[in-house]
Enzyme design. Structure first.
Site, PDB file in Angstrom:
ATOM      1  N   HIS A  42       0.822  -1.226   0.000  1.00 49.42           N
ATOM      2  CA  HIS A  42       0.000   0.000   0.000  1.00 49.42           C
ATOM      3  C   HIS A  42       0.849   1.267   0.000  1.00 49.42           C
ATOM      4  O   HIS A  42       1.652   1.488   0.907  1.00 49.42           O
ATOM      5  CB  HIS A  42      -0.913   0.014   1.229  1.00 49.42           C
ATOM      6  N   HIS A  84      -4.145   1.997 -14.331  1.00 45.31           N
ATOM      7  CA  HIS A  84      -5.289   1.685 -15.191  1.00 45.31           C
ATOM      8  C   HIS A  84      -4.755   1.140 -16.511  1.00 45.31           C
ATOM      9  O   HIS A  84      -3.831   1.716 -17.096  1.00 45.31           O
ATOM     10  CB  HIS A  84      -6.090   2.952 -15.506  1.00 45.31           C
ATOM     11  N   HIS A 138      -2.366   2.537  -8.317  1.00 50.18           N
ATOM     12  CA  HIS A 138      -2.802   1.526  -9.278  1.00 50.18           C
ATOM     13  C   HIS A 138      -2.584   2.033 -10.693  1.00 50.18           C
ATOM     14  O   HIS A 138      -2.658   3.231 -10.947  1.00 50.18           O
ATOM     15  CB  HIS A 138      -4.275   1.165  -9.061  1.00 50.18           C
TER      16      HIS A 138
END
Ligand code: 5GP
Ligand code: ZN
Length: 113
Positions: free
Chosen positions: A46, A101, A99
């Site tokens: 994270h 895409h 993240h």
């Protein structure tokens, strides 16, 4: 990380349509696709911003970038694709776990607004 949607998906606490998983990353379908194919590649550690990234996390991100083109058949990348990483407020980042895409399967325009 508590209360992080993508940490919960990685932990299997929230379901997702998984496309690929290994020790570094999970790739799954975006729930609200912005292109014919829309996947999210999420490093398993994270962090929110590239600016926050540790050395170890940068190795994970490198593994993501190396793996994505290897999955060209599975992710429908044969005719080209776009990778996007939204960072912070102006870019409209809504999930604060970094993240990538992955957008593919159609011709795409190029307008940031
Ligand atoms: P961001 O806006 O932070 O760059 O991207 C977050 C992405 O997560 C959005 O494209 C959104 O559609 C996707 N998303 C939000 N909630 C969920 C969920 O519960 N499951 C999946 N698979 N995707 C989600
Ligand atoms: Zn997280």
């Amino acid at each position: 990380m508590e209360n992080c949607l993508f940490c919960k998906i990685i932990a299997g606490e929230i379901p997702a349509s998984k496309m690929y998983e290994d020790e570094n990353m999970l790739i799954f379908k975006d729930i609200d696709p912005k292109a014919k194919n829309h996947y999210l590649c999420v490093p398993k550690s994270h962090f929110k911003l590239l600016a926050d990234m540790t050395e170890e996390q940068s190795e994970m991100l490198k593994a993501c970038f190396k793996k994505i083109p290897e999955l060209q058949k599975e992710l429908g990348l044969e005719n080209g694709y776009r990778l996007v990483i939204n960072q912070g407020e102006d870019a409209g980042q809504t999930v604060f776990h970094l993240h990538i895409h992955i957008l593919s399967g159609q011709k795409m325009g190029w307008t940031p607004a």
